[in-house]
Design an enzyme around this catalytic site. Structure first.
Site, PDB file in Angstrom:
ATOM      1  N   SER A   1      37.984  40.148  39.726  1.00 12.30           N
ATOM      2  CA  SER A   1      37.827  40.218  38.282  1.00 12.30           C
ATOM      3  C   SER A   1      38.841  41.117  37.579  1.00 12.30           C
ATOM      4  O   SER A   1      39.011  41.012  36.363  1.00 12.30           O
ATOM      5  CB  SER A   1      36.431  40.752  37.957  1.00 12.30           C
ATOM      6  OG  SER A   1      36.290  42.095  38.388  1.00 12.30           O
TER       7      SER A   1
ATOM      8  N   LYS B   1      40.969  48.795  32.904  1.00 10.70           N
ATOM      9  CA  LYS B   1      40.113  47.598  32.883  1.00 10.70           C
ATOM     10  C   LYS B   1      39.036  47.774  31.812  1.00 10.70           C
ATOM     11  O   LYS B   1      38.452  48.865  31.702  1.00 10.70           O
ATOM     12  CB  LYS B   1      39.471  47.416  34.264  1.00 10.70           C
ATOM     13  CG  LYS B   1      38.695  46.117  34.447  1.00 10.70           C
ATOM     14  CD  LYS B   1      38.083  46.031  35.859  1.00 10.70           C
ATOM     15  CE  LYS B   1      37.442  44.687  36.141  1.00 10.70           C
ATOM     16  NZ  LYS B   1      36.858  44.621  37.504  1.00 10.70           N
TER      17      LYS B   1
ATOM     18  N   SER C   1      37.220  42.619  43.780  1.00 14.32           N
ATOM     19  CA  SER C   1      37.793  42.482  42.433  1.00 14.32           C
ATOM     20  C   SER C   1      39.046  43.293  42.172  1.00 14.32           C
ATOM     21  O   SER C   1      39.687  43.117  41.129  1.00 14.32           O
ATOM     22  CB  SER C   1      36.737  42.852  41.388  1.00 14.32           C
ATOM     23  OG  SER C   1      35.873  41.772  41.166  1.00 14.32           O
TER      24      SER C   1
END
Lengths: 498, 485
Positions: free
Chosen positions: A162, A79, A186
């Site tokens: 996210s 990420k 997330s």
């Protein structure tokens, strides 16, 4: 195209160990898949050169008999909230334009040390603020899944957020595993939306050092994988005490895969009655009931428990997280790195830089956070939220006096169409209604893919365990995964297929 | 010590409280491992944490915590075994994080005391409200370029203690004494070097006035970042006079932050909007509360050095010094050490007189501190030895001392080279006495006629004849014997 990219981490590790293929072959398969699925926009930065170099090093180690362990030579996606040495790190934000850290986050360093191979940096909601991966400066990520009937058919769906890019990369068979971060859901919610496993460890299990901060008291790194076993393997390479993070737990790192397959006979599973909500889709309700039956069928005992302050979790979260974020994001001021928009005075420069550099959702949360910390409002909002947070944590403590894990749905719906809910932040925030309480209490939790809705979209079930009892969490999740037998795979993009 | 401002409507009292920012003596910063040395090149002592790079986290420097506790114990203050770091949020270019990590609701040290040694030998207690730890900001430089400002982050993250007094001070002199005494205590403790010119210590000065004798507390103003004792006193003088004038002209005093203009010797309002802050304090989620065990606090207490108030009492009790002399001698650690070394094996009062008289006088004149005195404690000791065994007289000793101070040579050497040994040979003195008595029959008659005071004139003549080297006691005895005949 070889099919090595479809292997799980455990399968790939065995194949590497048995000499069936090399890390370079495995990595090339993943890089090919990454290229083929570029339209889903899962990556902000692809790092094929780094990937092939590290794969080569891994193969050399293995050839010399020095393989480090099960993650040596395994490709992963990272990420883009983790700082990576010499590689652009954006947090999905315009304000970090051109920021290339001269340092490596502890979690990614741990994985490098374990021999893992970084494929690239995945897309995410800006500063991890979002539940649909639509707030990224680098554009939305498309869910590899598509609806096969209903209103959503033929439309691009969100992957959740996210950690949407990481979830999409794993679901689209680009990477066998990916790193995410979870502040209010997330990792778990996008895992549910993309039919994969997403796990948030206990707060303090993974170091936050080198992860761009959103809400410091909630942020935790965790794995996104296609199986529960892979999640345990990947977490083992990420976690561990770090003296550079004062909130990292000074505890020994257990082998999270030990006892994974021992079964759950006699395990006590709590079903929190407050998670039955008005307007919950019947499919979610049914899947949750199915989950109870699956666990009971595996020898566990399901009992109803009460978490009386559940209804306050979401409002509490949306005070605490923005408050911390408003302060954490103050450092993006255009003075030292990233975007600078000049102004006639220092204040002008701040306003121009932050006005242009931050997207709408980030600005909204910075404003909310600034408001709740302001003189005259602090007691009514921030202090009250802290008290509620304590009560929510106590609810869990009380429940865990009687049960070993809790079972809930992961999200109140399946993936929705890109563009929906964008004008209604509260509707968007409701995505995290089942994941936020465990975040506030710092508890380990996992989403396991459990079924498809009527439109053929994946739905997850959510397990929560006691602090630092990841072992029980994984064991229960493995049993649930086994019983659910979820083996559906997405097509890539509307009308696409792989 | 009463300090009254004479206004047109009557007399006014001034009420003063000081917030002293003292840099904690430590090799490393409060939350990072960067060095803290003064005078390094710009931005050479900056870590990733100090520059607030993304994802960086503070880790508390435990040594700084010990130093703060030590200071608290030295101020006889309450130690809070649970304290919390909070974020003080505001934007400025030299504040990389966009917040300062400080302590707010739960400081590490609570109420304590600083004892002032008043000129009349009495003491006065000034209350300490609290002491908390915080990190310093960087430095903005606006004079390097016509259009741009430059930032030096060397100080960013340096550990400070903010020591807040109660509003107990009543005059500029008292405020000056308080800062000197506080600085002295910190130096004894080794927790702050107290070098105000290097920015290791600076003060925010809170001032209000009230009609003399009234107990009220009126609106105060806060003058920020005053960096010398003299300036602190000037701020109080100017600010209190300004306030009195304002009240007497029916103007309001508003609670505000002011700046000191050293060139003009006056304060002025900082009305720019960036100082109208709502700091939005909240506990820093990156740091755990600071929790100290009783054992840890006691271990620090056991390591405390003897402090000036205790040394002063010892000087009074065991050496017979006056409270005033003792107070002067312990005012700083170097002086106290110097004096103790000189006093060893000598009369303490004589030693005290030499240190506070001749030595301080010479140092003042030369503009030097005791630490770089050309006459070391051992050298002064040697001089006192020469007086004690009557090798030289007190008068000669003063000359010898001056030469020692100028040349750095030893007392014995100077006395030998110049033949300054006292004449204690009765025969030699007797010859000089005889000569003076024989040569001055008029004065002899005068003395014998009852003018006792004339003896002084005879002593002077004999000393002159012996170039000051005759033992004055012997001269006196022999003269009286001769003149009595």
């Amino acid at each position: 195209m070889s099919e090595l990219n479809k292997k799980t981490i455990a399968e790939a590790a065995r194949g590497l160990e048995d000499g069936d293929f090399t890390s370079e072959e495995l990595t090339r398969a993943c890089l090919d898949a990454m290229e083929a699925a570029r339209d889903i926009n899962a990556f902000i930065t692809e790092t094929p050169d780094i990937a092939l170099a590290r794969a080569g090093e891994s193969d050399a180690r293995r050839a010399a008999g020095n393989a480090t362990g099960p993650l040596d030579g395994i490709p992963i996606a990272v990420k883009d909230l983790f700082c990576t040495e010499g590689v652009l790190t954006t947090a999905g934000s315009h304000i970090l334009d051109g920021f290339t850290p001269p340092y490596e986050s502890t979690v990614t360093q741990n994985l490098r040390d374990a021999g893992a191979v970084m494929l690239g940096k995945t897309n995410l909601d800006e500063f991890a603020m979002g539940s649909a991966n639509i707030t990224s400066y680098y554009g939305p990520v498309k869910n590899p899944w598509t609806a096969d009937s209903g209103d959503k058919q033929g439309k691009d769906l969100v992957p959740g957020g996210s950690s949407g890019g990481s979830a999409a990369a794993v679901a689209a068979l680009i990477a066998p595993g990916a790193l995410g971060t979870d502040t209010g859901g997330s990792i778990r919610q996008p895992a549910s939306f993309t039919g994969i496993v997403g796990m948030k460890p206990t707060y303090g299990r993974c170091s936050r050092w080198g992860i761009v901060a959103f809400a410091s008291s909630l942020d935790q790194a965790g794995p996104l994988t296609r199986t529960v076993e892979d999640a345990a393997l990947l977490l083992g390479g990420m976690a561990g005490h770090d003296a550079k993070d004062s909130t990292s737990a000074p505890m020994d790192l257990p082998d999270f895969t030990a006892g994974l397959k021992d079964g759950i006979r006699g395990l006590k599973v709590g079903i929190p009655k407050e998670y039955t909500m008005d307007g919950m889709p019947a499919e979610i309700e049914a899947l949750w009931a199915q989950g109870r039956d699956w666990l009971t069928g595996q020898g566990a005992q399901c009992v109803e428990v009460s978490l009386p302050h559940t209804q306050y979790a979401l409002p509490t979260y949306y005070i605490v997280a923005p408050a911390e974020a408003s302060s954490n994001l103050a450092r993006y001021d255009g003075v030292r790195y990233g975007l600078r928009v000049p102004g006639d005075s220092l204040d002008d420069m701040y306003e121009a830089t932050r006005g242009e550099g931050f997207g709408e959702e980030v600005r909204r949360r910075v404003l909310i956070g600034t408001y709740v910390l302001s003189a005259g409002y602090y007691d009514a909002y921030y202090i009250k939220a802290q008290k509620l947070r304590t009560l929510i944590a106590r609810d869990f403590q009380n429940a865990f006096a009687d049960v070993d894990v809790l079972l809930t749905p992961t999200a109140p719906s399946a993936a929705f169409v890109i563009g929906e809910k964008m004008d209604d932040p509260v509707a968007m925030y409701l995505n995290d209604i089942f994941t936020v309480p465990a975040s506030l209490a710092g508890l380990p939790a996992i989403s396991v893919p459990a079924g498809l809705d009527g439109d053929g979209l994946p739905l997850g079930l959510h397990l929560i365990a006691k602090p630092f009892d990841e072992a029980t969490l994984f064991r229960a999740a493995f049993a649930l995964e086994d019983a659910a037998g979820f083996d559906a795979k997405p097509g890539v993009g509307p009308g696409g297929g792989s | 010590m009463s300090y009254l401002i004479e206004g047109e409507s009557g007399d006014w009292d001034v009420v003063i409280g000081l917030e002293v920012h003292a840099q904690i003596t430590s090799q490393a910063k409060l939350f990072s491992g960067s060095a803290t040395a003064f005078g390094a090149g710009p931005n050479t002592q900056v870590s990733l944490v100090d520059a607030a790079m993304p994802g960086m986290l503070p880790v508390i420097n435990e040594y700084c915590v010990e130093q703060a506790v030590k200071t608290g114990l030295g101020l006889k203050a309450q130690i809070n075994r649970h304290s919390v770091f909070e974020r003080k949020n505001y934007f400025y270019a030299d504040l990389p994080q966009g917040y300062q990590i400080s302590q707010f609701a739960e400081p590490i040290v609570g109420e304590g005391i600083v004892v002032l040694d008043m000129p009349d030998g009495t003491t006065r207690e000034i209350g300490i409200e609290r002491l908390h730890m915080e990190q310093d900001a960087g430095k903005s430089m606006h004079d390097q370029d016509p259009k741009r400002s430059f930032i030096d982050l060397n100080r960013s993250g340096v550990a400070l203690m903010e020591i807040v007094s109660k509003p107990d001070l009543r005059s500029p002199e008292e405020a000056g004494m308080y800062v000197r005494k506080l600085r002295s205590i910190l130096r004894y403790l080794g927790t702050c070097d107290g070098n105000m010119e290097e920015g290791s210590m600076r003060a925010d000065v809170n001032v209000s006035v009230r009609p003399a004798g009234s107990g009220e507390l009126r609106t105060r103003t806060e003058t920020k970042n005053v960096n010398s004792v003299r300036f602190i006193m000037q701020v109080i003088e100017h600010e209190s006079a300004r306030q009195v004038q304002a009240y007497e002209s029916d103007e309001e005093i508003v609670q505000e932050t002011r700046l000191f203009d050293a060139a003009r010797g006056e304060t002025r309002s900082m009305r720019s909007k960036e100082f109208a802050h709502d700091y939005r304090y909240f506990p820093d989620p990156d740091l755990l509360p600071v929790v100290l065990s009783e054992d840890e606090v006691e271990a620090i207490r056991a390591s405390l050095p003897e402090l000036p108030d205790d040394i002063k009492q010892r000087f009074i009790d065991t050496m017979g010094l006056t409270a005033y002399d003792a107070g002067v001698l312990v005012a700083d650690k170097e002086t106290a050490n110097y004096f103790e070394q000189v006093a060893k094996g000598h009369d303490a009062k004589i030693a005290a007189n030499w240190v506070t008289g001749n030595l301080f006088g010479a140092l003042n004149k030369a503009g030097r501190s005791i630490a770089d005195s050309p006459v070391t404690a051992d050298a002064l000791s040697e001089l006192l030895d020469l007086m004690a065994d009557d090798t030289i007289s007190g008068r000669i000793a003063k000359d010898v001392f001056e030469e020692m101070f100028e040349t750095g040579r030893g007392a014995k050497q100077i006395v030998e080279d110049k033949g300054l040994e006292q004449i204690t040979d009765t025969g030699a003195i007797e010859a000089a006495v005889d000569a003076v008595v024989t040569d001055n029959p008029d004065q002899v008659a005068d003395f014998r006629g009852g003018n006792e005071k004339a003896i002084g004139w005879f002593v002077g003549q004999v000393m002159k004849a012996t170039e000051g080297k005759a033992n004055p006691k012997l001269v006196n005895e022999l003269l009286r014997k001769k003149l009595a005949k």
